[in-house]
Structure formats: structure tokens, C-alpha cells
Scaffold this active site. Sequence first.
Site, PDB file in Angstrom:
ATOM      1  N   TYR A   1       0.735 -19.849   9.669  1.00 24.91           N
ATOM      2  CA  TYR A   1       1.559 -18.800   9.060  1.00 24.91           C
ATOM      3  C   TYR A   1       2.950 -19.309   8.694  1.00 24.91           C
ATOM      4  O   TYR A   1       3.524 -18.867   7.692  1.00 24.91           O
ATOM      5  CB  TYR A   1       1.606 -17.552   9.966  1.00 24.91           C
ATOM      6  CG  TYR A   1       0.319 -16.770   9.815  1.00 24.91           C
ATOM      7  CD1 TYR A   1       0.124 -15.925   8.723  1.00 24.91           C
ATOM      8  CD2 TYR A   1      -0.734 -16.936  10.705  1.00 24.91           C
ATOM      9  CE1 TYR A   1      -1.069 -15.250   8.539  1.00 24.91           C
ATOM     10  CE2 TYR A   1      -1.944 -16.266  10.532  1.00 24.91           C
ATOM     11  CZ  TYR A   1      -2.105 -15.421   9.445  1.00 24.91           C
ATOM     12  OH  TYR A   1      -3.295 -14.755   9.242  1.00 24.91           O
TER      13      TYR A   1
ATOM     14  N   GLN B   1      -3.003  -5.079  -0.028  1.00 24.38           N
ATOM     15  CA  GLN B   1      -3.568  -5.845   1.093  1.00 24.38           C
ATOM     16  C   GLN B   1      -2.770  -7.129   1.268  1.00 24.38           C
ATOM     17  O   GLN B   1      -2.959  -7.854   2.240  1.00 24.38           O
ATOM     18  CB  GLN B   1      -5.027  -6.203   0.801  1.00 24.38           C
ATOM     19  CG  GLN B   1      -5.941  -5.009   0.648  1.00 24.38           C
ATOM     20  CD  GLN B   1      -7.301  -5.435   0.121  1.00 24.38           C
ATOM     21  OE1 GLN B   1      -8.185  -5.825   0.877  1.00 24.38           O
ATOM     22  NE2 GLN B   1      -7.491  -5.374  -1.182  1.00 24.38           N
TER      23      GLN B   1
ATOM     24  N   ASP C   1       2.449 -10.849   1.034  1.00 21.29           N
ATOM     25  CA  ASP C   1       3.635 -11.391   0.341  1.00 21.29           C
ATOM     26  C   ASP C   1       4.586 -10.251  -0.031  1.00 21.29           C
ATOM     27  O   ASP C   1       4.265  -9.070   0.129  1.00 21.29           O
ATOM     28  CB  ASP C   1       3.208 -12.209  -0.900  1.00 21.29           C
ATOM     29  CG  ASP C   1       2.528 -11.355  -1.965  1.00 21.29           C
ATOM     30  OD1 ASP C   1       3.108 -10.322  -2.374  1.00 21.29           O
ATOM     31  OD2 ASP C   1       1.413 -11.713  -2.415  1.00 21.29           O
TER      32      ASP C   1
ATOM     33  N   HIS D   1      -2.115  -4.686   5.330  1.00 21.13           N
ATOM     34  CA  HIS D   1      -2.434  -5.858   6.158  1.00 21.13           C
ATOM     35  C   HIS D   1      -1.177  -6.564   6.660  1.00 21.13           C
ATOM     36  O   HIS D   1      -1.232  -7.732   7.039  1.00 21.13           O
ATOM     37  CB  HIS D   1      -3.351  -6.823   5.391  1.00 21.13           C
ATOM     38  CG  HIS D   1      -4.737  -6.274   5.177  1.00 21.13           C
ATOM     39  ND1 HIS D   1      -5.622  -6.785   4.245  1.00 21.13           N
ATOM     40  CD2 HIS D   1      -5.402  -5.250   5.779  1.00 21.13           C
ATOM     41  CE1 HIS D   1      -6.759  -6.094   4.285  1.00 21.13           C
ATOM     42  NE2 HIS D   1      -6.641  -5.155   5.203  1.00 21.13           N
TER      43      HIS D   1
ATOM     44  N   CYS E   1       7.122  -8.617  18.180  1.00 17.57           N
ATOM     45  CA  CYS E   1       6.990  -8.992  19.598  1.00 17.57           C
ATOM     46  C   CYS E   1       5.803  -8.228  20.170  1.00 17.57           C
ATOM     47  O   CYS E   1       5.771  -6.999  20.122  1.00 17.57           O
ATOM     48  CB  CYS E   1       8.283  -8.670  20.357  1.00 17.57           C
ATOM     49  SG  CYS E   1       8.089  -8.903  22.141  1.00 17.57           S
TER      50      CYS E   1
ATOM     51  N   CYS F   1      11.787 -13.066  22.806  1.00 19.79           N
ATOM     52  CA  CYS F   1      12.123 -11.959  21.906  1.00 19.79           C
ATOM     53  C   CYS F   1      13.578 -11.595  22.155  1.00 19.79           C
ATOM     54  O   CYS F   1      13.987 -11.440  23.312  1.00 19.79           O
ATOM     55  CB  CYS F   1      11.202 -10.784  22.226  1.00 19.79           C
ATOM     56  SG  CYS F   1      11.737  -9.229  21.487  1.00 19.79           S
TER      57      CYS F   1
END
Length: 238
Positions: free
Chosen positions: A57, A96, A99, A114, A122, A141
Site C-alpha cells: 500500500y 470503488q 484513489d 472501498h 488505527c 497511533c
Amino acid sequence: MSIGPENILILTGAGISAESGLGTFREKGGLWEKFDPMKLATPEAFADDPARVLEFYNARRANLADAKANAAHFALAELEQAWMMAGRGEFTLVTQNIDDLHEQAGSANLLHMHGELLKTRCQACGHLYTDAGPITHGAPCSACGKPHGLRPHVVWFGEMPLGLDQIYRAMDRVDLFIAIGTSGTVYPAAGFVQEAKKLGAWTVELSLEPGEVSEIFDEGIYGPATEFVPEWVAKKLA
Ligand code: BJW
């Protein structure tokens, strides 16, 4: 004779961002051909190897930094603005995509079912951060101080998509449903066309090629989104 409102619900998928340089998932050379989604896009994969999932990611976050909204994103933002200004009905855009290209183009009533790539969540306290930088494995966190809880704010397989109540509320009143650049493979999004049809909406698929649930749509328009979406919007606003 007076014409009533026309409520529009649009669902977008990876195909609308393809010409902005962001890869799709299931086409030749797509993300899920290169990478195994079960090792990267499930809560179990994250529990098993968080560093591997974060690396995937973080690379996509870096890739997104160079991506710009294209003519299809801008056309949908223009349609929304015109629709709202003229009071022609409701306008809901459900994407979905994780971006931020619809935001870049100026879309306002937008739901990311999504999740969003540029947000971090967190797992311990639910705090949401907007941050384009990499998520560091093990970092605490800043809200609750717990380490090892930060994850991308995206919806993985087996997790509940976001905003479904709002989506189904808009669906109840829909007159026109359009799916753009999605293969119709992933549920519940792939089932929206069936719901919309049951409720009496006209349904249109606008994509490079027919998808998995193509036969359900009333109309299909096939070609690159940057050409066909602006053309379709121009006709709608004419
Ligand atoms: C162009 C173009 C150009 C190219 N111009 N077009 C039945 C009911 C409910 C659930 C299930 C069910 N059966 C199975 C499930 C479970 C599962 C699922 O659907 N699995 C299938 C694979 C079978 N679904 C889930 O787990 C979901 N959660 C869930 O179901 O919760 C329980 C629940 C039950 C009932 C009701 C409500 C809830 C969660 C799904 C999460 C999906 N996550 C991902 C990853 C997100 C993060 C990330 O990006 O890493 O989301 S997977 C991936 O697929 C991503 C996408 O949003 C999603 C859809 O892909 P999309 O956008 O369609 O892309 P492609 O690549 O498939 O297609 C691109 C299209 O564009 C192609 O058609 C091209 O032709 C076209 N194109 N260039 C125009 N230039």
C-alpha cells in the site's frame, strides 16, 4: 407537461482511473495478476504479515502522488454541478476506487465504498489520519499511543464496505444508474445494477468492454472512459 426530477446514481471502478496511469485489477497486467489479493487485501493477510501488506500500500500511495484526474472524472464533476444547480434531481457518486481523483476533479457528493488510500486508520481506537506518506510498521497511533495498530483505510475482502446505508438510501430513489469502468466482479457493488433495475431505474454500463453482469444492464456503451464519459455527459446536459 412538467417533467419530474431524475435521480442519478453513478458507480465507478478502476477503469475510470486507468487512463490516469493507475492500474486496474483484473485485466491483463492488472494488480491481481501480478499480486495475490489473498496475501495483500484481506484482514488475515495483514495479521499474518503486516510489513508485506504495508509495503504494497505504501508503493501505491507513492504511485498515486503522480496521478491526475482525467477527462472522465472532470465530466462527472461537471454533471453533478449542473444537475444540482438546475435542481434536476439527486446526484450520488459511489466509487470503488481508493484513489482521490474524483475529489481532484471537484466531485462533492462522493462515497468511497472501498475506502481511501490516503487515509490511515488505527485498529485500536478507530482514529483516522489523512496522510500521503508511508505508513510505518509498528508506529504508535498519535491519538491512543498504541503501537502496531495502523493500517490503510481500505476495505479488504471479507470486510464490510463503507457507506452502504447511504448508498441503499440513494438507491431507493434512483431513476438512472450508471456503472463506469468496473468489471462487475466484486460484491456487493456488482449487485447494485440488479437492485436499481428492481426499483425501476434505467441502467447503463459504460466501460471498455462488457463486464460480468453486463446482460442485466438496459444499455451498454463501450470504449475508453476519457472519450465516452464526456460524450455521454455532454448528451445528458444538452
Ligand atoms: C476501462 C478502461 C478505460 C479498463 N475506460 N473502462 C456476494 C454478495 C456479497 C459479497 C460476496 C458475494 N460473493 C462473494 C462475496 C465476497 C467478496 C467478493 O465480491 N468476492 C468476489 C471476488 C467474488 N466481497 C467482499 O468481500 C466485500 N465485502 C463483503 O462482501 O462484505 C459482506 C457483505 C455482504 C453482503 C452485503 C454487504 C456486505 C469487500 C470487497 C472489497 C474489495 N476490495 C478491493 C481492494 C480495495 C483496496 C485496494 O485497492 O487494494 O477493491 S478488491 C478490488 O476490486 C478493489 C476494487 O474496488 C474492486 C472492484 O474492481 P473494479 O473496479 O471493478 O476493477 P477491475 O479491474 O475488476 O475492472 C476494471 C474494469 O475497467 C474492466 O471491466 C475494464 O474493461 C474497464 N476498463 N480500462 C473504461 N480506459
